[in-house]
Design a protein around this motif. Sequence first.
Motif, mmCIF file in Angstrom:
data_model
loop_
_atom_site.group_PDB
_atom_site.id
_atom_site.type_symbol
_atom_site.label_atom_id
_atom_site.label_comp_id
_atom_site.label_asym_id
_atom_site.label_seq_id
_atom_site.Cartn_x
_atom_site.Cartn_y
_atom_site.Cartn_z
ATOM 1 N N LEU A 107 0.805 -1.219 0.000
ATOM 2 C CA LEU A 107 0.000 0.000 0.000
ATOM 3 C C LEU A 107 0.842 1.276 0.000
ATOM 4 C CD1 LEU A 107 -2.916 -0.858 2.460
ATOM 5 C CD2 LEU A 107 -2.872 -1.013 -0.037
ATOM 6 N N ARG A 108 2.165 1.148 0.178
ATOM 7 C CA ARG A 108 3.014 2.333 0.282
ATOM 8 C C ARG A 108 2.928 3.254 -0.938
ATOM 9 N NH1 ARG A 108 5.065 6.324 -0.146
ATOM 10 N NH2 ARG A 108 6.881 7.227 0.891
ATOM 11 N N PRO A 109 2.810 2.735 -2.186
ATOM 12 C CA PRO A 109 2.729 3.667 -3.318
ATOM 13 C C PRO A 109 1.507 4.574 -3.283
ATOM 14 C CG PRO A 109 3.229 1.445 -4.057
ATOM 15 C CD PRO A 109 2.845 1.338 -2.623
ATOM 16 N N PHE A 110 0.459 4.147 -2.551
ATOM 17 C CA PHE A 110 -0.789 4.914 -2.556
ATOM 18 C C PHE A 110 -0.962 5.772 -1.297
ATOM 19 C CE2 PHE A 110 -1.309 0.799 -4.648
ATOM 20 C CZ PHE A 110 -1.584 1.204 -5.941
ATOM 21 N N LEU A 111 -0.202 5.454 -0.251
ATOM 22 C CA LEU A 111 -0.316 6.172 1.011
ATOM 23 C C LEU A 111 0.998 6.868 1.309
ATOM 24 C CD1 LEU A 111 -2.132 3.415 3.118
ATOM 25 C CD2 LEU A 111 -3.169 5.324 1.874
ATOM 26 N N ASN A 112 0.942 8.127 1.635
ATOM 27 C CA ASN A 112 2.146 8.923 1.835
ATOM 28 C C ASN A 112 2.584 8.877 3.299
ATOM 29 O OD1 ASN A 112 4.271 10.630 1.312
ATOM 30 N ND2 ASN A 112 3.051 12.489 1.538
ATOM 31 N N PHE A 113 3.371 7.865 3.636
ATOM 32 C CA PHE A 113 3.924 7.799 4.991
ATOM 33 C C PHE A 113 5.358 7.309 4.895
ATOM 34 C CE2 PHE A 113 1.819 3.760 4.157
ATOM 35 C CZ PHE A 113 2.754 2.808 4.555
ATOM 36 N N ASN A 114 6.130 7.594 5.932
ATOM 37 C CA ASN A 114 7.537 7.221 5.942
ATOM 38 C C ASN A 114 7.898 6.650 7.305
ATOM 39 O OD1 ASN A 114 10.024 6.854 4.787
ATOM 40 N ND2 ASN A 114 10.305 9.006 4.219
ATOM 41 N N PHE A 115 9.097 6.058 7.410
ATOM 42 C CA PHE A 115 9.531 5.427 8.646
ATOM 43 C C PHE A 115 10.961 5.814 8.967
ATOM 44 C CE2 PHE A 115 6.503 1.709 7.775
ATOM 45 C CZ PHE A 115 5.620 2.093 8.772
ATOM 46 N N ASP A 116 11.268 5.846 10.247
ATOM 47 C CA ASP A 116 12.646 5.911 10.717
ATOM 48 C C ASP A 116 13.111 4.463 10.877
ATOM 49 O OD1 ASP A 116 15.029 6.064 12.053
ATOM 50 O OD2 ASP A 116 14.293 7.273 13.723
ATOM 51 N N ASP A 117 13.990 4.003 9.992
ATOM 52 C CA ASP A 117 14.322 2.579 9.971
ATOM 53 C C ASP A 117 15.378 2.165 10.997
ATOM 54 O OD1 ASP A 117 16.708 3.447 8.886
ATOM 55 O OD2 ASP A 117 16.373 2.579 6.904
ATOM 56 N N THR A 118 15.648 3.035 11.970
ATOM 57 C CA THR A 118 16.532 2.633 13.075
ATOM 58 C C THR A 118 15.731 2.121 14.271
ATOM 59 O OG1 THR A 118 16.569 4.854 14.057
ATOM 60 C CG2 THR A 118 18.243 4.352 12.390
ATOM 61 N N GLU A 119 14.401 2.323 14.240
ATOM 62 C CA GLU A 119 13.568 1.887 15.360
ATOM 63 C C GLU A 119 13.287 0.387 15.263
ATOM 64 O OE1 GLU A 119 10.024 4.181 15.428
ATOM 65 O OE2 GLU A 119 11.052 6.115 15.626
ATOM 66 N N PRO A 120 13.448 -0.358 16.378
ATOM 67 C CA PRO A 120 13.241 -1.818 16.367
ATOM 68 C C PRO A 120 11.879 -2.232 15.817
ATOM 69 C CG PRO A 120 14.298 -1.170 18.406
ATOM 70 C CD PRO A 120 13.926 0.106 17.697
ATOM 71 N N ASN A 121 10.814 -1.497 16.172
ATOM 72 C CA ASN A 121 9.480 -1.869 15.703
ATOM 73 C C ASN A 121 9.362 -1.690 14.189
ATOM 74 O OD1 ASN A 121 6.735 -2.720 16.150
ATOM 75 N ND2 ASN A 121 6.124 -0.588 15.792
ATOM 76 N N VAL A 122 9.999 -0.649 13.661
ATOM 77 C CA VAL A 122 9.981 -0.416 12.218
ATOM 78 C C VAL A 122 10.763 -1.514 11.499
ATOM 79 C CG1 VAL A 122 10.787 1.111 10.383
ATOM 80 C CG2 VAL A 122 9.622 2.065 12.382
ATOM 81 N N MET A 123 11.923 -1.878 12.035
ATOM 82 C CA MET A 123 12.717 -2.942 11.422
ATOM 83 C C MET A 123 11.915 -4.236 11.354
ATOM 84 S SD MET A 123 16.672 -2.376 12.655
ATOM 85 C CE MET A 123 16.405 -2.111 14.417
ATOM 86 N N LYS A 124 11.148 -4.497 12.397
ATOM 87 C CA LYS A 124 10.314 -5.699 12.412
ATOM 88 C C LYS A 124 9.226 -5.620 11.345
ATOM 89 C CE LYS A 124 7.580 -8.633 15.508
ATOM 90 N NZ LYS A 124 7.080 -8.813 16.893
ATOM 91 N N LYS A 125 8.581 -4.464 11.226
ATOM 92 C CA LYS A 125 7.532 -4.294 10.223
ATOM 93 C C LYS A 125 8.075 -4.484 8.810
ATOM 94 C CE LYS A 125 4.666 -1.102 12.921
ATOM 95 N NZ LYS A 125 4.233 0.320 13.079
ATOM 96 N N LEU A 126 9.322 -4.078 8.600
ATOM 97 C CA LEU A 126 9.927 -4.189 7.272
ATOM 98 C C LEU A 126 10.683 -5.500 7.081
ATOM 99 C CD1 LEU A 126 11.175 -0.522 6.741
ATOM 100 C CD2 LEU A 126 9.047 -1.577 5.977
ATOM 101 N N GLY A 127 10.545 -6.426 8.036
ATOM 102 C CA GLY A 127 11.081 -7.766 7.840
ATOM 103 C C GLY A 127 12.458 -8.020 8.405
ATOM 104 N N ARG A 128 13.015 -7.084 9.209
ATOM 105 C CA ARG A 128 14.361 -7.271 9.747
ATOM 106 C C ARG A 128 14.377 -7.243 11.267
ATOM 107 N NH1 ARG A 128 17.970 -9.439 6.008
ATOM 108 N NH2 ARG A 128 17.806 -8.264 4.069
#
Length: 579
Positions: A370-391
């Motif tokens: 859904l990212r191409p249609f929704l304008n949001f971004n992430f700080d990829d140093t946060e543990p929860n964000v890394m988990k959401k993105l598969g790392r």
Amino acid sequence: MLFTAEGKKVDTKSPLPDYPTPQFRRDSFFSLNGVWDFAITKSADFPVVYDKTIVVPFAVETPLSGVFSKVGKDDFLHYKLEFSAPSEFCNSRVLLHFEAVDQVCDVFLNGVKIGHHEGGYLPFALDAIGLVSGKNVLQVVVTDDTDSEIFPRGKQMNKRGGIWYTPTSGIWQSVWMERIPNEAIKAIRITPEFDEKTVSVEVKFDGQIKFSSVVAYAEGEVVAVGNVDGRGSCLLKLDNSFHPWCPEDPFLYDLDIKINEDVVHSYFAMRKCSSFELHGHKVFALNNKPLFLSGVLDQGYYPDGGLTQPSDQAMINDIKMVKDLGFNMIRKHIKIEPMRWYYHCDKMGMLVMQDFVSGGAPYKFLYIALRPFLNFNFDDTEPNVMKKLGRGNKDSRSRFFADMSGTIDHLYNCPCIYSWTIFNEGWGQFETQKCLTVCRVMDNTRLFDANSGWYDQEIGDYCSRHIYFKKAKMKNDGKRILYLSEFGGYALGLRGHTFSAKKFGYKGYKNKEALNEGIKNLYEKQIVPLIKEGLSMTVYTQLSDVEDELNGLVTYDREVVKVDPSVMKEINAKLKFED
């Protein structure tokens, strides 16, 4: 079942017989490609009976392998080859090379384990301890958990469909042997220093260096000579024979490195990749001159060989097709090719944006699809964000760093590669700044696309975007090169040339005429005007159809070029900077 013309001509007794590593070549070479005994079991123990044969180096899932079977994560793939080595190989030190095996393997020679390797995209070599005159038995045991969150997998997925493709399991690049001295050259690192008109050669060597020589040739004539010092370094000066490499004139120097009794043949090119200030924007520059790069996305898949090209000629044909359509760049998408592919790009003058192979846990629909249609971004140093993105898995992150470093080491000497892509569309993305820092230490001669598509951390050399479903509008941030790293994806299926009944593309057309008109309008009305805004690079999706994807400029079997070459060439001629 779909085959390419090159696939139909494969000699199963001797497939892909060419020397696998043209940039690190000795005079000794013995290919082990061909028909091996094969079995799939549920145990790591050698089977009593190998009930199948397989054509190496084609993956188990491919038609050209002769097996054409799915592989589960609990399966063990058993390979066995009985062979007689050349007489000069016996009583010598011999290296056994595997250019790529997906994913985890153990190697046995004459019943003795000689090595273990993990990861499916990088080569490895083992000392062939125990090699004898007469009959030898080589056995390889492989497991492949395609959806593992630890190992890189690129576009492979067990539940293939859409933008995800059939997995690649087992040996999928060449297996070969070479004879080397006990004291041998392990690796070379070649760095062209364009502005200084010199080339630096660094050598890693087993043993003590007693004498050495490094000789550069231009069209057969000696142009520079040097010696390796105690630190393993040599600097060659090319003042009187300086010949830059570029797409229109891909000039290559030959290079011989001799240390003690070992001789390695290689080559290099004099070229520089950098950014350049032009009309208030940063743009890409080759050899200190602005150059607009118009490229295609290339997944490197074939209907008969999967990730493995059916032949050397198949690689050449694809690269030549790209050049004939007027493009000067290929984005090699989330795959590491055989070294011969890069060799042909070097020789033919094709610039390459090389992606690192992605991995991590299965992707979350909300954050990826859904990212191409929704304008949001992430700080990829946060543990929860890394988990959401598969790392979220620490071992997965460690593996990425190891593979990232290994990829740079493996491909560093290829002149055609001008940039690296670290992350694509958030797949397995984490700590981009840390990754970028590590990369720049390893390679300060190339540019880096830190985040291709989205989740931009506003770092790296490119402001890199993917635009498919809306009009291409881009704004230069004034700090980085403006790069449309994916767009287009216009689809046309042609009966008799499709992989399945399923159809995938970003915009469909009913015939070639409509497709050509659509592509022409896309470039002329949206892409060309963006050059005034600082647009410096574009990548059209994509070179060929891949499985369900029908958005290639050529069909999956490479039989029909859907776009009119003259139209495409005319379009590409308009993609240039104004003086």
